[in-house]
Design a protein around this motif. Sequence first.
Motif, PDB file in Angstrom:
ATOM      1  N   SER A   1       0.832  -1.193   0.000  1.00  0.00           N
ATOM      2  CA  SER A   1       0.000   0.000   0.000  1.00  0.00           C
ATOM      3  C   SER A   1       0.870   1.247   0.000  1.00  0.00           C
ATOM      4  N   LYS A   2       0.360   2.335  -0.570  1.00  0.00           N
ATOM      5  CA  LYS A   2       1.118   3.586  -0.571  1.00  0.00           C
ATOM      6  C   LYS A   2       1.185   4.205   0.828  1.00  0.00           C
ATOM      7  N   TYR A   3       0.415   3.639   1.761  1.00  0.00           N
ATOM      8  CA  TYR A   3       0.454   4.121   3.138  1.00  0.00           C
ATOM      9  C   TYR A   3       1.306   3.216   4.032  1.00  0.00           C
ATOM     10  N   ALA A   4       1.939   2.217   3.453  1.00  0.00           N
ATOM     11  CA  ALA A   4       2.707   1.251   4.238  1.00  0.00           C
ATOM     12  C   ALA A   4       3.966   1.874   4.844  1.00  0.00           C
ATOM     13  N   ASN A   5       4.430   2.974   4.286  1.00  0.00           N
ATOM     14  CA  ASN A   5       5.645   3.618   4.795  1.00  0.00           C
ATOM     15  C   ASN A   5       5.350   4.911   5.539  1.00  0.00           C
ATOM     16  N   ALA A   6       4.125   5.042   6.034  1.00  0.00           N
ATOM     17  CA  ALA A   6       3.739   6.250   6.765  1.00  0.00           C
ATOM     18  C   ALA A   6       4.596   6.431   8.009  1.00  0.00           C
ATOM     19  N   LYS A   7       5.079   7.672   8.193  1.00  0.00           N
ATOM     20  CA  LYS A   7       5.933   7.988   9.341  1.00  0.00           C
ATOM     21  C   LYS A   7       5.267   8.967  10.310  1.00  0.00           C
ATOM     22  N   THR A   8       4.310   9.732   9.798  1.00  0.00           N
ATOM     23  CA  THR A   8       3.617  10.718  10.628  1.00  0.00           C
ATOM     24  C   THR A   8       2.114  10.551  10.473  1.00  0.00           C
ATOM     25  N   LEU A   9       1.377  11.214  11.331  1.00  0.00           N
ATOM     26  CA  LEU A   9      -0.079  11.134  11.272  1.00  0.00           C
ATOM     27  C   LEU A   9      -0.626  11.747   9.988  1.00  0.00           C
ATOM     28  N   ASN A  10       0.120  12.700   9.409  1.00  0.00           N
ATOM     29  CA  ASN A  10      -0.333  13.358   8.182  1.00  0.00           C
ATOM     30  C   ASN A  10      -0.134  12.496   6.942  1.00  0.00           C
TER      31      ASN A  10
ATOM     32  N   THR B   1      -0.294  -8.764  14.969  1.00  0.00           N
ATOM     33  CA  THR B   1       0.535  -9.956  15.157  1.00  0.00           C
ATOM     34  C   THR B   1      -0.222 -11.215  14.749  1.00  0.00           C
ATOM     35  N   SER B   2      -1.490 -11.273  15.159  1.00  0.00           N
ATOM     36  CA  SER B   2      -2.331 -12.425  14.827  1.00  0.00           C
ATOM     37  C   SER B   2      -2.581 -12.513  13.323  1.00  0.00           C
ATOM     38  N   PHE B   3      -2.915 -11.396  12.709  1.00  0.00           N
ATOM     39  CA  PHE B   3      -3.232 -11.363  11.280  1.00  0.00           C
ATOM     40  C   PHE B   3      -2.007 -11.728  10.436  1.00  0.00           C
ATOM     41  N   LYS B   4      -0.845 -11.248  10.823  1.00  0.00           N
ATOM     42  CA  LYS B   4       0.372 -11.479  10.036  1.00  0.00           C
ATOM     43  C   LYS B   4       0.773 -12.950  10.028  1.00  0.00           C
ATOM     44  N   MET B   5       0.379 -13.678  11.042  1.00  0.00           N
ATOM     45  CA  MET B   5       0.708 -15.105  11.086  1.00  0.00           C
ATOM     46  C   MET B   5      -0.005 -15.888   9.988  1.00  0.00           C
ATOM     47  N   VAL B   6      -1.142 -15.378   9.550  1.00  0.00           N
ATOM     48  CA  VAL B   6      -1.901 -16.084   8.514  1.00  0.00           C
ATOM     49  C   VAL B   6      -1.850 -15.365   7.168  1.00  0.00           C
ATOM     50  N   ASP B   7      -1.382 -14.119   7.178  1.00  0.00           N
ATOM     51  CA  ASP B   7      -1.257 -13.365   5.923  1.00  0.00           C
ATOM     52  C   ASP B   7      -0.009 -12.490   6.012  1.00  0.00           C
ATOM     53  N   PRO B   8       1.108 -12.950   5.460  1.00  0.00           N
ATOM     54  CA  PRO B   8       2.363 -12.190   5.557  1.00  0.00           C
ATOM     55  C   PRO B   8       2.364 -10.914   4.720  1.00  0.00           C
ATOM     56  N   ASP B   9       1.336 -10.705   3.902  1.00  0.00           N
ATOM     57  CA  ASP B   9       1.302  -9.535   3.026  1.00  0.00           C
ATOM     58  C   ASP B   9       0.674  -8.309   3.675  1.00  0.00           C
ATOM     59  N   ILE B  10       0.553  -8.305   5.000  1.00  0.00           N
ATOM     60  CA  ILE B  10       0.017  -7.133   5.683  1.00  0.00           C
ATOM     61  C   ILE B  10       1.126  -6.491   6.507  1.00  0.00           C
ATOM     62  N   LYS B  11       0.935  -5.228   6.821  1.00  0.00           N
ATOM     63  CA  LYS B  11       1.928  -4.488   7.595  1.00  0.00           C
ATOM     64  C   LYS B  11       1.221  -3.640   8.636  1.00  0.00           C
ATOM     65  N   ALA B  12       1.820  -3.534   9.819  1.00  0.00           N
ATOM     66  CA  ALA B  12       1.257  -2.741  10.906  1.00  0.00           C
ATOM     67  C   ALA B  12       2.071  -1.461  11.084  1.00  0.00           C
ATOM     68  N   ILE B  13       1.428  -0.308  11.011  1.00  0.00           N
ATOM     69  CA  ILE B  13       2.095   0.974  11.222  1.00  0.00           C
ATOM     70  C   ILE B  13       1.799   1.420  12.648  1.00  0.00           C
ATOM     71  N   PRO B  14       2.809   1.531  13.508  1.00  0.00           N
ATOM     72  CA  PRO B  14       2.576   1.861  14.930  1.00  0.00           C
ATOM     73  C   PRO B  14       2.250   3.340  15.132  1.00  0.00           C
ATOM     74  N   ILE B  15       0.992   3.695  15.089  1.00  0.00           N
ATOM     75  CA  ILE B  15       0.602   5.103  15.230  1.00  0.00           C
ATOM     76  C   ILE B  15       0.756   5.593  16.665  1.00  0.00           C
ATOM     77  N   SER B  16       0.791   4.676  17.636  1.00  0.00           N
ATOM     78  CA  SER B  16       0.969   5.082  19.035  1.00  0.00           C
ATOM     79  C   SER B  16       2.316   5.752  19.254  1.00  0.00           C
ATOM     80  N   GLU B  17       3.287   5.455  18.380  1.00  0.00           N
ATOM     81  CA  GLU B  17       4.630   6.016  18.519  1.00  0.00           C
ATOM     82  C   GLU B  17       4.798   7.312  17.747  1.00  0.00           C
ATOM     83  N   MET B  18       3.786   7.724  17.000  1.00  0.00           N
ATOM     84  CA  MET B  18       3.896   8.932  16.180  1.00  0.00           C
ATOM     85  C   MET B  18       3.624  10.176  17.013  1.00  0.00           C
ATOM     86  N   ALA B  19       4.350  11.251  16.694  1.00  0.00           N
ATOM     87  CA  ALA B  19       4.201  12.514  17.409  1.00  0.00           C
ATOM     88  C   ALA B  19       2.790  13.059  17.235  1.00  0.00           C
TER      89      ALA B  19
END
Length: 541
Positions: free
Chosen positions: A144-153, A210-228
């Motif tokens: 996804s084009k949002y897979a490399n998101a670094k900020t909330l914007n 974590t659960s979803f990735k075990m059955v579908d490796p083609d997904i990515k989690a963006i940690p928004i809790s760590e974003m400013a």
Amino acid sequence: MKSRNKWITVLLSVLLSFIIGSNFDFSQVEAKSNSGELKVAMEANYQPYNWTQTTNANGAVPIEGSNEYANGYDVKIAKIIGKQLHRKVVVVKTEWDGLLPALTSGKADLIIAGMSPTAERAKAINFSNAYRNSTFVVITKINSKYANAKTLNDFKGAKLTAQQGTSHYALIKQLKGAKRQPAMRDFAAMRQSLISGTIDGYVAEDTESTSFKMVDPDIKAIPISEMAGFKVSKEDSTTAIGIAKPNKQLLKEVNHVLGTIPNSQRTKLMTTAIKQQPKTDDKKKGKNGKSEPWLVSMWKQYGGMILNGIGMTLLLALVGTIAGFFIGLFVGIIRTIPTPTSQGKKWLLKIVNWLLAVYIEIFRGTPMMVQAAVIYYGIAQFWHINIDRTIAALVIVSINTGAYLAEIIRGGIISTPEGQFEAASALGMTHNQRMWHIILPQAIKNCLPSITNEFIVNIKDTSVLSIISVSELFFVGTTVASQTFKFFPTYLTISAIYLLLTFTTTRIFNLIEKHLQGSKNYNLMANQVQVGATKDTEANK
């Protein structure tokens, strides 16, 4: 006539006894807390917190009212609590929207379902101390084009959603420029939407990724809790156990047990749950060493569950339609009684007709899902009467069907030509005799296509009874889809089963209708000519 009335009376008595008398539990709701069971409400459809499986492997516990079992992190926490309270854990499998009603109505003792203790929920129920802390992520596709998101914007333009009825949905507002899509019912629906491309991602806890990735490796989690700039309250980032407000002693006991579970053990329990969650069976081999077709492997693993769902669907549709027919017949007859000459009987009939009209309008004018929630949970909450969910479902389908068939049968009665009433009266028949011998046989025969249609509608509409945790076909299908992550094939299979059921039902009723219509080659005039010719021949002889 007497034998017919006797037969109808007996049949109505049997149906009434079955619906009202059997399997009702008129115990007080408060008495449930003193039983040897600890009833825990959860979706059993939210991995790795909770899920459904067909065996008791890995320490799974039984699901109330079914042959299935539940497991997961929530179940493991519940078992620790149950062990220290010397009570056997039984899971009350309920959709997310039904968790709070299940608890407040006394159907369950606890809610352990990955629920956050928000201020809004705390107005209705009490919450224990937190049994898990979470961080939040946006789950999207790896390409996804949002897979490399670094900020909330960086989520500007992204179509995002979250689970309905959770605080996750409000967090999307912090992702500037993101397009909030309608909230979805559960994680299975969100996973399917992400896979199919109808959304760009969804907000969830880190354990879901974590659960979803075990059955579908083609997904990515963006940690928004760590974003400013991302803010979340303590209540929204913790998971607690829900307990009914009057049950303060149980709240105290649960908090005591949670205090004995160290963080290291909680982490270990979650790690174990993630490893034990149901896996996809894409690589499952048959006896010949080749991969089994998905449909074959699914039926091997979940066939019994699906067959039980089909049986429950047919039971609800069949009994509901038969009982609804007699309810509709009774109401239709009452509403077509001629106006009495006596003033007292005239007013009595008006009152009865008004009450029956109210019944028809209420049950035809409100969704069956709402009726199910009101009857099943409302009766327990306000009158402290616990009704078995299957019996409650049968009553709901029956009275709902009765409201529709009452108008259908009434229309069939009043559409009978007036001349037949007059001819029957001329022969000295009473009103009851006219109805039973002349009018009703024709009205019912004419209404048979509509009755058939109502039966078919009931087969499909039983799916809404999942709100009270009835394991009918659609509810089972949703469970299978969430366990196998094969959403489209599973729902396609369930659709094919529904089509087979409705098609078979239609053919059976068509044969019945054809039999009741009699021979299409019957010609009254030809028969009269033939009879006349025969008489002339005999006279000439």
